[in-house]
Design a protein around this motif. Structure first.
Motif, PDB file in Angstrom:
ATOM      1  N   GLU A  62       0.826  -1.207   0.000  1.00 36.58           N
ATOM      2  CA  GLU A  62       0.000   0.000   0.000  1.00 36.58           C
ATOM      3  C   GLU A  62       0.866   1.266   0.000  1.00 36.58           C
ATOM      4  OE1 GLU A  62      -3.054   1.586   3.432  1.00 36.58           O
ATOM      5  OE2 GLU A  62      -2.621  -0.524   3.295  1.00 36.58           O
ATOM      6  N   ILE A  63       1.951   1.247   0.759  1.00 29.16           N
ATOM      7  CA  ILE A  63       2.881   2.377   0.776  1.00 29.16           C
ATOM      8  C   ILE A  63       3.581   2.490  -0.576  1.00 29.16           C
ATOM      9  CG2 ILE A  63       5.040   3.242   1.799  1.00 29.16           C
ATOM     10  CD1 ILE A  63       2.636   3.568   3.636  1.00 29.16           C
ATOM     11  N   GLN A  64       4.028   1.368  -1.096  1.00 26.86           N
ATOM     12  CA  GLN A  64       4.714   1.360  -2.389  1.00 26.86           C
ATOM     13  C   GLN A  64       3.821   1.914  -3.488  1.00 26.86           C
ATOM     14  OE1 GLN A  64       5.661  -2.778  -2.706  1.00 26.86           O
ATOM     15  NE2 GLN A  64       7.057  -2.719  -0.967  1.00 26.86           N
ATOM     16  N   HIS A  65       2.576   1.488  -3.506  1.00 27.75           N
ATOM     17  CA  HIS A  65       1.652   1.962  -4.533  1.00 27.75           C
ATOM     18  C   HIS A  65       1.418   3.462  -4.402  1.00 27.75           C
ATOM     19  CE1 HIS A  65      -0.134  -2.352  -4.926  1.00 27.75           C
ATOM     20  NE2 HIS A  65       1.029  -2.232  -5.531  1.00 27.75           N
ATOM     21  N   ALA A  66       1.253   3.935  -3.179  1.00 27.97           N
ATOM     22  CA  ALA A  66       1.064   5.369  -2.947  1.00 27.97           C
ATOM     23  C   ALA A  66       2.285   6.155  -3.436  1.00 27.97           C
ATOM     24  CB  ALA A  66       0.806   5.636  -1.459  1.00 27.97           C
ATOM     25  N   PHE A  97      -6.298  21.917  -2.343  1.00 24.99           N
ATOM     26  CA  PHE A  97      -6.310  20.734  -3.205  1.00 24.99           C
ATOM     27  C   PHE A  97      -6.648  19.488  -2.394  1.00 24.99           C
ATOM     28  CE2 PHE A  97      -3.524  17.555  -5.609  1.00 24.99           C
ATOM     29  CZ  PHE A  97      -4.479  17.277  -6.563  1.00 24.99           C
ATOM     30  N   GLY A  98      -5.846  19.119  -1.430  1.00 22.92           N
ATOM     31  CA  GLY A  98      -6.155  18.050  -0.490  1.00 22.92           C
ATOM     32  C   GLY A  98      -5.974  16.620  -0.968  1.00 22.92           C
ATOM     33  N   ILE A  99      -5.859  16.384  -2.256  1.00 25.04           N
ATOM     34  CA  ILE A  99      -5.705  15.017  -2.747  1.00 25.04           C
ATOM     35  C   ILE A  99      -4.347  14.453  -2.335  1.00 25.04           C
ATOM     36  CG2 ILE A  99      -5.647  13.537  -4.799  1.00 25.04           C
ATOM     37  CD1 ILE A  99      -8.429  14.750  -4.033  1.00 25.04           C
ATOM     38  N   ASP A 100      -3.344  15.308  -2.253  1.00 22.19           N
ATOM     39  CA  ASP A 100      -2.024  14.860  -1.807  1.00 22.19           C
ATOM     40  C   ASP A 100      -2.102  14.340  -0.372  1.00 22.19           C
ATOM     41  OD1 ASP A 100      -2.664  17.575  -1.305  1.00 22.19           O
ATOM     42  OD2 ASP A 100      -0.561  18.149  -1.083  1.00 22.19           O
ATOM     43  N   GLU A 101      -2.800  15.066   0.497  1.00 20.00           N
ATOM     44  CA  GLU A 101      -2.986  14.598   1.868  1.00 20.00           C
ATOM     45  C   GLU A 101      -3.852  13.343   1.914  1.00 20.00           C
ATOM     46  OE1 GLU A 101      -3.318  17.898   1.187  1.00 20.00           O
ATOM     47  OE2 GLU A 101      -1.809  18.849   2.445  1.00 20.00           O
ATOM     48  N   THR A 102      -4.820  13.257   1.031  1.00 20.27           N
ATOM     49  CA  THR A 102      -5.717  12.100   1.014  1.00 20.27           C
ATOM     50  C   THR A 102      -4.949  10.820   0.702  1.00 20.27           C
ATOM     51  OG1 THR A 102      -7.580  13.487   0.348  1.00 20.27           O
ATOM     52  CG2 THR A 102      -7.790  11.116  -0.046  1.00 20.27           C
TER      53      THR A 102
END
Length: 186
Positions: A62-66, A97-102
């Motif tokens: 999950e971390i790798q994919h992110a 924007f917030g998608i980066d935090e998401t």
């Protein structure tokens, strides 16, 4: 129906780690943040423990994919290959924007509520390499990367807190190892 080729998990892990290094982020940079977060709660904490915890977190798919998604979006923004208005939003790290935090936030759920609250703290205070990535000084875009590093540090910090409790409760080494293996699978 055509069978799709899968990418081997070790290839994904190597790619994600290489992307971090390419973007100027080392395991040590993240471990420094983890140490600062956990040292007040663990007098016996060693930097080696923090490095090991970061490495363990980086083994999670999950971390790798992110990392793969976020870093590629940062790269595309640097090359001005995103469509407008997304290009301008990502390039300027637009506050709303917030998608980066998401994406970063979504990657912290594997290590419990401690990771979630730690992520919020790191996202707000931006210590160490997180602050350096967040401060735009050249053409580099790190809109996603600073949040992803905060996610990794949050997970590694939470993982250490859980390991400290396991040791305090004198769990057997094989039980702790079993927990580690289960965490890495997700």
């Amino acid at each position: 129906m055509k069978k799709q080729n899968r990418v081997h998990s070790k290839d994904i892990e190597r790619a994600a780690k290489a992307m971090l290094v390419e973007r100027g982020v080392t395991v040590q940079d993240i471990a420094d943040i983890v140490y600062d977060m956990q040292a007040p709660y663990n007098a016996d904490l060693l930097m080696e423990d923090c490095v090991e915890s970061v490495e363990a977190v980086l083994e999670k798919r999950e971390i790798q994919h992110a990392l793969l998604v976020g870093i590629d979006l940062d790269r595309l923004a640097e090359k001005k290959l995103l469509s407008e208005p997304l290009q301008s939003i990502v390039e300027s790290d637009e506050g709303l924007f917030g998608i980066d935090e998401t994406i970063g936030f979504g990657a912290v759920f594997g290590y419990g509520s401690i990771a979630v609250t730690t992520y919020g703290h790191l996202d707000k205070d931006k210590p160490g390499i997180i602050g350096k990535l967040d401060t735009k000084t050249d053409e580099a875009v790190h809109t996603f990367l600073d949040d992803l590093v905060a996610s990794i540090a949050s997970n590694a910090s939470s993982r250490l807190a859980h390991r400290l409790r396991d040791k305090e409760e004198e769990l057997e080494a094989q039980d702790i190892e079993k927990k580690d293996q289960e965490e890495r699978i997700s």
